[in-house]
Design a protein around this motif. Sequence first.
Motif, PDB file in Angstrom:
ATOM      1  N   GLY A   1      60.154  67.208  33.033  1.00  0.00           N
ATOM      2  CA  GLY A   1      61.319  67.781  33.697  1.00  0.00           C
ATOM      3  C   GLY A   1      62.420  66.757  33.900  1.00  0.00           C
ATOM      4  O   GLY A   1      62.244  65.566  33.605  1.00  0.00           O
ATOM      5  N   PRO A   2      63.561  67.215  34.403  1.00  0.00           N
ATOM      6  CA  PRO A   2      64.716  66.329  34.569  1.00  0.00           C
ATOM      7  C   PRO A   2      64.448  65.130  35.476  1.00  0.00           C
ATOM      8  O   PRO A   2      64.963  64.040  35.202  1.00  0.00           O
ATOM      9  CB  PRO A   2      65.800  67.232  35.169  1.00  0.00           C
ATOM     10  CG  PRO A   2      65.187  68.566  35.401  1.00  0.00           C
ATOM     11  CD  PRO A   2      63.879  68.616  34.708  1.00  0.00           C
ATOM     12  N   ASP A   3      63.624  65.291  36.517  1.00  0.00           N
ATOM     13  CA  ASP A   3      63.363  64.145  37.399  1.00  0.00           C
ATOM     14  C   ASP A   3      62.652  63.024  36.650  1.00  0.00           C
ATOM     15  O   ASP A   3      63.024  61.858  36.756  1.00  0.00           O
ATOM     16  CB  ASP A   3      62.516  64.566  38.612  1.00  0.00           C
ATOM     17  CG  ASP A   3      63.357  65.273  39.663  1.00  0.00           C
ATOM     18  OD1 ASP A   3      64.571  64.990  39.734  1.00  0.00           O
ATOM     19  OD2 ASP A   3      62.799  66.108  40.385  1.00  0.00           O
ATOM     20  N   ALA A   4      61.603  63.402  35.874  1.00  0.00           N
ATOM     21  CA  ALA A   4      60.838  62.400  35.126  1.00  0.00           C
ATOM     22  C   ALA A   4      61.735  61.694  34.111  1.00  0.00           C
ATOM     23  O   ALA A   4      61.672  60.471  33.945  1.00  0.00           O
ATOM     24  CB  ALA A   4      59.660  63.063  34.417  1.00  0.00           C
ATOM     25  N   LEU A   5      62.599  62.471  33.433  1.00  0.00           N
ATOM     26  CA  LEU A   5      63.480  61.876  32.414  1.00  0.00           C
ATOM     27  C   LEU A   5      64.506  60.952  33.054  1.00  0.00           C
ATOM     28  O   LEU A   5      64.796  59.871  32.539  1.00  0.00           O
ATOM     29  CB  LEU A   5      64.180  62.983  31.623  1.00  0.00           C
ATOM     30  CG  LEU A   5      63.243  63.842  30.765  1.00  0.00           C
ATOM     31  CD1 LEU A   5      64.007  65.005  30.132  1.00  0.00           C
ATOM     32  CD2 LEU A   5      62.573  62.987  29.684  1.00  0.00           C
ATOM     33  N   ARG A   6      65.078  61.387  34.192  1.00  0.00           N
ATOM     34  CA  ARG A   6      66.091  60.560  34.857  1.00  0.00           C
ATOM     35  C   ARG A   6      65.483  59.236  35.336  1.00  0.00           C
ATOM     36  O   ARG A   6      66.045  58.162  35.140  1.00  0.00           O
ATOM     37  CB  ARG A   6      66.683  61.328  36.052  1.00  0.00           C
ATOM     38  CG  ARG A   6      68.045  60.823  36.488  1.00  0.00           C
ATOM     39  CD  ARG A   6      68.486  61.476  37.788  1.00  0.00           C
ATOM     40  NE  ARG A   6      67.616  61.081  38.869  1.00  0.00           N
ATOM     41  CZ  ARG A   6      66.747  61.883  39.492  1.00  0.00           C
ATOM     42  NH1 ARG A   6      66.664  63.145  39.171  1.00  0.00           N
ATOM     43  NH2 ARG A   6      65.965  61.415  40.440  1.00  0.00           N
ATOM     44  N   GLN A   7      64.280  59.345  35.935  1.00  0.00           N
ATOM     45  CA  GLN A   7      63.623  58.124  36.430  1.00  0.00           C
ATOM     46  C   GLN A   7      63.255  57.197  35.272  1.00  0.00           C
ATOM     47  O   GLN A   7      63.458  55.978  35.357  1.00  0.00           O
ATOM     48  CB  GLN A   7      62.349  58.473  37.216  1.00  0.00           C
ATOM     49  CG  GLN A   7      62.572  59.359  38.439  1.00  0.00           C
ATOM     50  CD  GLN A   7      63.208  58.644  39.618  1.00  0.00           C
ATOM     51  OE1 GLN A   7      63.539  57.463  39.536  1.00  0.00           O
ATOM     52  NE2 GLN A   7      63.405  59.356  40.710  1.00  0.00           N
ATOM     53  N   ALA A   8      62.738  57.772  34.191  1.00  0.00           N
ATOM     54  CA  ALA A   8      62.343  56.942  33.038  1.00  0.00           C
ATOM     55  C   ALA A   8      63.576  56.254  32.439  1.00  0.00           C
ATOM     56  O   ALA A   8      63.534  55.065  32.103  1.00  0.00           O
ATOM     57  CB  ALA A   8      61.640  57.797  31.985  1.00  0.00           C
TER      58      ALA A   8
ATOM     59  N   VAL B   1      71.844  50.348  22.729  1.00  0.00           N
ATOM     60  CA  VAL B   1      70.547  50.959  23.014  1.00  0.00           C
ATOM     61  C   VAL B   1      70.604  52.421  22.601  1.00  0.00           C
ATOM     62  O   VAL B   1      71.618  53.090  22.803  1.00  0.00           O
ATOM     63  CB  VAL B   1      70.222  50.853  24.527  1.00  0.00           C
ATOM     64  CG1 VAL B   1      68.954  51.639  24.877  1.00  0.00           C
ATOM     65  CG2 VAL B   1      70.078  49.391  24.953  1.00  0.00           C
ATOM     66  N   VAL B   2      69.523  52.900  21.999  1.00  0.00           N
ATOM     67  CA  VAL B   2      69.381  54.340  21.754  1.00  0.00           C
ATOM     68  C   VAL B   2      68.238  54.851  22.622  1.00  0.00           C
ATOM     69  O   VAL B   2      67.122  54.322  22.572  1.00  0.00           O
ATOM     70  CB  VAL B   2      69.104  54.630  20.261  1.00  0.00           C
ATOM     71  CG1 VAL B   2      68.668  56.083  20.073  1.00  0.00           C
ATOM     72  CG2 VAL B   2      70.343  54.329  19.429  1.00  0.00           C
ATOM     73  N   LEU B   3      68.541  55.857  23.431  1.00  0.00           N
ATOM     74  CA  LEU B   3      67.528  56.469  24.284  1.00  0.00           C
ATOM     75  C   LEU B   3      66.952  57.664  23.540  1.00  0.00           C
ATOM     76  O   LEU B   3      67.603  58.700  23.414  1.00  0.00           O
ATOM     77  CB  LEU B   3      68.161  56.909  25.608  1.00  0.00           C
ATOM     78  CG  LEU B   3      68.602  55.753  26.514  1.00  0.00           C
ATOM     79  CD1 LEU B   3      69.805  56.148  27.346  1.00  0.00           C
ATOM     80  CD2 LEU B   3      67.461  55.309  27.411  1.00  0.00           C
ATOM     81  N   ALA B   4      65.732  57.488  23.022  1.00  0.00           N
ATOM     82  CA  ALA B   4      65.086  58.561  22.258  1.00  0.00           C
ATOM     83  C   ALA B   4      64.013  59.214  23.125  1.00  0.00           C
ATOM     84  O   ALA B   4      62.847  59.320  22.750  1.00  0.00           O
ATOM     85  CB  ALA B   4      64.493  57.994  20.967  1.00  0.00           C
ATOM     86  N   LEU B   5      64.428  59.650  24.309  1.00  0.00           N
ATOM     87  CA  LEU B   5      63.506  60.340  25.219  1.00  0.00           C
ATOM     88  C   LEU B   5      63.531  61.829  24.870  1.00  0.00           C
ATOM     89  O   LEU B   5      64.487  62.303  24.244  1.00  0.00           O
ATOM     90  CB  LEU B   5      63.946  60.092  26.669  1.00  0.00           C
ATOM     91  CG  LEU B   5      63.780  58.631  27.121  1.00  0.00           C
ATOM     92  CD1 LEU B   5      64.563  58.358  28.407  1.00  0.00           C
ATOM     93  CD2 LEU B   5      62.312  58.302  27.316  1.00  0.00           C
ATOM     94  N   PRO B   6      62.526  62.602  25.284  1.00  0.00           N
ATOM     95  CA  PRO B   6      62.516  64.030  24.906  1.00  0.00           C
ATOM     96  C   PRO B   6      63.635  64.812  25.606  1.00  0.00           C
ATOM     97  O   PRO B   6      63.463  65.279  26.727  1.00  0.00           O
ATOM     98  CB  PRO B   6      61.123  64.507  25.332  1.00  0.00           C
ATOM     99  CG  PRO B   6      60.622  63.503  26.308  1.00  0.00           C
ATOM    100  CD  PRO B   6      61.297  62.207  25.989  1.00  0.00           C
TER     101      PRO B   6
END
Length: 484
Positions: A79-86, A100-105
């Motif tokens: 969810g958005p919280d996990a992605l924002r924190q990561a 930097v390239v952020l290749a998060l889901p």
Amino acid sequence: MSTRTTRVTALTAGRHSDVVVIGFGRGTADVAPLIATATAWGMTGAVGETLRLPAPPGFDAGSVLLVGLGEPDPDGGYGPDALRQAAGVAARALAGVPSVVLALPAATPEAVEAVTLGAVLGQYSFDAYRSARQPAATEWGVLTGLDHAEADAAVRRAVVLAHEVNRARDLVNTPANDLYPEVFAAEVQAVGAEHGPAVEVLDEKALAAAGFGGLLGVGQGSVRPPRLVRISYAHPDAATGIALIGKGITYDSGGLSLKPVGSNEIMKRDMAGAAAVFAAVVAAARLEVPVRVSGWLALAENMPSGSATRPGDVLRMYDGRTVEVLNTDAEGRIVLADAIARAAEDEPDVIVDVATLTFAMRMALGNRMFGVMSPSEAFAARGAAAARRAGEQAWPLPLPADLRPSLNSTVADIANVGERLGGALVAGLFLKEFVPDGTPWAHLDIAGPAFHEGEPHGDTPRGGTGAAVRTLVQLMRELAEAGT
Ligand code: BES
Ligand code: MN
Ligand code: ZN
């Protein structure tokens, strides 16, 4: 503010970078050999973990940063919280890396916003008072499968919001010798001129002429006189009028009820409510949230001196009522009461105040969560729910009528302190006296989360956090949508 040198853009295809950031958790099977290496290095995928490895063949980057995503949601996603924190953790780990390239889901606009928010919030550092050279510009990309226009819009929204959170952080971090009511008011005027909202400032003469006895009484011990600042913005299609009121004590010494050493070191933070209101109104204007909003910043410096308000003095407030000041350290409720009474004259549909109001609030909910108080249980719950959706932690609290008599004064209409136990609620009950009956009102006590004293975590730096900015913007959106 160093994050202004960061450019974040949406990427719909990979590009060369110094570092590519990859989430470590389920759903990363496509880079499985990398995960096997990371596991061998002891990485478990817990929130906060990072591991930087040389980029394996096939990656157009110098290195890969794996960042823990924690437990996936029941559907296997994040969810958005996990992605924002990561993203925030990655941003802190890679501070100053040029590209930097952020290749998060990030498969939805919400996810792209969350990654962008985390990246900009995590890169924040307060360098204004460091003699060393400012960091070089950085170029960060958020990789997503969305179409470019949609991704670009999401990134832009998040960058605006993150910069406004960082604006509040900067103000909270600025020491009180450089940020006092006059300077704060001038800053609001400058930013209003830059971004559109109208700004009016009442100086000490105007405050006296209009009868703001609360603000003047709290500010009279300082050589830096108080100000009441109004910053307002109205969307052409707005149907909902909102008043936001922020406590802006640029330094809280306690006044003649002086705080002891150990309690006064970080009292520059005591204007965090005003900073949050200011930043939220600017954000609403820049994001064109369909509301009519007035932010009221009650700015004063609470100092002891020969001209200071004494314990036992009685102040006549803006609305004509009298307050016996039994403790000059309970100053926030006094300046807020004047501002709330003034804001109410414009008959807003909703009133929300934000303040670092009580130590008791920190005892109750700790340092990462703020309390939402309202005479309406439903409205308090709405405030707390908006906070959750904005990625902040908050909890609804009651305003029990049985605590109200403890504020009775033997000489005036009300005293500024009452029962010590439940002190956050008692402060809320004091404010309630100045809110018109029937107007939905919520009081946010951000004394805990406004300032972070420990090691950084997630997207939260040391020092000013910008607490409540995202909640206020979210609440404005939700009130506009619901028609209050
Ligand atoms: N600004 C303080 C509350 C505070 C304390 C904020 C610590 C952040 C960190 C407020 O003005 C205050 O002094 N409140 C007193 C009220 C008391 C005298 C009734 C308090 O909470 O001790
Ligand atoms: Mn105080
Ligand atoms: Zn205070």
